[in-house]
Design a protein around this motif. Structure first.
Motif, PDB file in Angstrom:
ATOM      1  N   SER A  11       0.838  -1.187   0.000  1.00  0.00           N
ATOM      2  CA  SER A  11       0.000   0.000   0.000  1.00  0.00           C
ATOM      3  C   SER A  11       0.877   1.241   0.000  1.00  0.00           C
ATOM      4  O   SER A  11       2.095   1.168   0.012  1.00  0.00           O
ATOM      5  CB  SER A  11      -0.857   0.008   1.266  1.00  0.00           C
ATOM      6  OG  SER A  11      -0.018   0.215   2.386  1.00  0.00           O
ATOM      7  N   SER A  13       1.338   3.078   2.467  1.00  0.00           N
ATOM      8  CA  SER A  13       2.086   3.056   3.721  1.00  0.00           C
ATOM      9  C   SER A  13       3.138   1.955   3.765  1.00  0.00           C
ATOM     10  O   SER A  13       3.957   1.909   4.668  1.00  0.00           O
ATOM     11  CB  SER A  13       1.112   2.870   4.891  1.00  0.00           C
ATOM     12  OG  SER A  13       0.432   1.629   4.755  1.00  0.00           O
ATOM     13  N   ASP A  26      -6.459   2.513   2.190  1.00  0.00           N
ATOM     14  CA  ASP A  26      -5.509   2.908   1.156  1.00  0.00           C
ATOM     15  C   ASP A  26      -6.174   3.762   0.073  1.00  0.00           C
ATOM     16  O   ASP A  26      -5.559   4.687  -0.465  1.00  0.00           O
ATOM     17  CB  ASP A  26      -4.844   1.676   0.540  1.00  0.00           C
ATOM     18  CG  ASP A  26      -3.649   1.218   1.361  1.00  0.00           C
ATOM     19  OD1 ASP A  26      -3.003   2.069   1.986  1.00  0.00           O
ATOM     20  OD2 ASP A  26      -3.378   0.011   1.390  1.00  0.00           O
ATOM     21  N   GLU A  29      -6.321   7.121   1.600  1.00  0.00           N
ATOM     22  CA  GLU A  29      -5.004   7.754   1.591  1.00  0.00           C
ATOM     23  C   GLU A  29      -4.649   8.260   0.200  1.00  0.00           C
ATOM     24  O   GLU A  29      -4.188   9.390   0.028  1.00  0.00           O
ATOM     25  CB  GLU A  29      -3.946   6.762   2.082  1.00  0.00           C
ATOM     26  CG  GLU A  29      -2.556   7.372   2.242  1.00  0.00           C
ATOM     27  CD  GLU A  29      -1.562   6.383   2.823  1.00  0.00           C
ATOM     28  OE1 GLU A  29      -0.430   6.795   3.102  1.00  0.00           O
ATOM     29  OE2 GLU A  29      -1.921   5.195   2.977  1.00  0.00           O
ATOM     30  N   THR A  32      -6.559  11.433  -0.805  1.00  0.00           N
ATOM     31  CA  THR A  32      -6.305  12.669  -0.067  1.00  0.00           C
ATOM     32  C   THR A  32      -4.870  13.162  -0.145  1.00  0.00           C
ATOM     33  O   THR A  32      -4.629  14.356   0.027  1.00  0.00           O
ATOM     34  CB  THR A  32      -6.674  12.495   1.417  1.00  0.00           C
ATOM     35  OG1 THR A  32      -5.999  11.352   1.957  1.00  0.00           O
ATOM     36  CG2 THR A  32      -8.170  12.310   1.575  1.00  0.00           C
ATOM     37  N   VAL A  33      -3.897  12.298  -0.405  1.00  0.00           N
ATOM     38  CA  VAL A  33      -2.505  12.756  -0.394  1.00  0.00           C
ATOM     39  C   VAL A  33      -1.811  12.667  -1.743  1.00  0.00           C
ATOM     40  O   VAL A  33      -0.648  13.031  -1.865  1.00  0.00           O
ATOM     41  CB  VAL A  33      -1.656  11.979   0.653  1.00  0.00           C
ATOM     42  CG1 VAL A  33      -2.276  12.060   2.025  1.00  0.00           C
ATOM     43  CG2 VAL A  33      -1.448  10.525   0.220  1.00  0.00           C
TER      44      VAL A  33
END
Length: 260
Positions: A11, A13, A26, A29, A32-33
């Motif tokens: 993922s 992360s 995921d 995430e 948004t990033v």
């Protein structure tokens, strides 16, 4: 940017995906990033290597939970629930106790309401607020969005940003043509940058006068700001002018360039 979300790859992360919850986190995430964001459904599906139908279902769940929201352009942005969480985290990173103390100090000295705001993602959010003790006052709440166009606080922050960041903040505030809005604001932002503070003469709300100054990060760009506001009948131009020195003192301390 490519993010694999199958069980054999990692993922964003770096952890392997073995569960529905891991997959939906995921997707959150990524939405948004991503440096390419805000992203559309098809872009999220493509970058996540997840079927369109599955991605659509996961995004719908995140919208239902309030973590994401789809804008008019079909792109996904942080929802209210995620923004509230972000405000808390960002405030912790930027010493909310100091920001709150600054609003209390200015409110006590001026008798008017004082707001502290920070940039959270592509939005400006109120994270500290001390209300005037006068019964006649404008009331704002923690977590509310700050307009980059109509609010003195928003314009103070905008004045100390790169053009790219200015456009991002305008998009985050929902402006469909941020370049046009920025062009309309350019002269005013240049003046704000020159004098160091922004003014609002009943632009945000009829009868309300505000003065605001930015809080700067180590790179010289604004991370947030402070504003003092009150009814124009009480918070006169002369009184507002007298508060600028106090406003500068607090924003410089919060920027780390003042004494004490």
């Amino acid at each position: 940017m490519e993010v694999a979300l199958n069980e054999n790859e990692l993922s964003v992360s770096g952890s392997p995906k073995t569960s529905y919850m891991g997959r939906i986190l995921d997707i959150l995430e990524l939405a948004t990033v991503s440096p390419d964001g805000p992203l559309t459904l098809s872009e999220i599906a493509a970058q996540a290597h997840v079927p369109l139908s599955t991605t659509s279902r996961l995004l719908a769940q995140l919208e239902e939970w309030g973590f994401l929201t789809g804008n008019d352009a079909g792109r996904y942005e942080p929802g209210g629930r995620l923004v509230r969480m972000s405000v808390t985290v960002a405030a912790q990173l930027h010493s909310p106790a100091h920001l709150l103390e600054a609003t209390k100090s200015l409110a006590a000295a001026t008798g008017e309401s004082v707001t502290g705001g920070l940039i959270v993602g592509t939005k400006m959010i109120i994270v500290a607020r001390t209300e005037s003790e006068h019964p006649l006052r404008a009331v704002n709440r923690i977590g509310e969005l700050i307009s980059p166009v109509r609010a003195a606080l928003g314009k103070a922050v905008m004045s100390r940003q790169s053009e790219e960041q200015q456009l991002e903040l305008l998009r985050g505030a929902g402006y469909g043509d941020p370049a046009a809005e920025l062009a309309n604001l350019s002269d005013e932002l240049e003046e704000v940058r020159r004098v160091g503070y922004a003014v609002d003469e009943e632009t945000f709300a009829p009868g309300l006068r505000c003065r605001a100054a930015p809080i700067l990060g180590v790179d010289g760009r604004a991370i947030g700001g402070l504003s003092i506001g009150g009814p124009a009948s009480r918070f006169t131009r002369e009184i507002a002018a007298d508060t600028i020195a106090m406003l500068f003192e607090q924003t410089q301390l919060l920027s780390g360039i003042g004494k004490g």
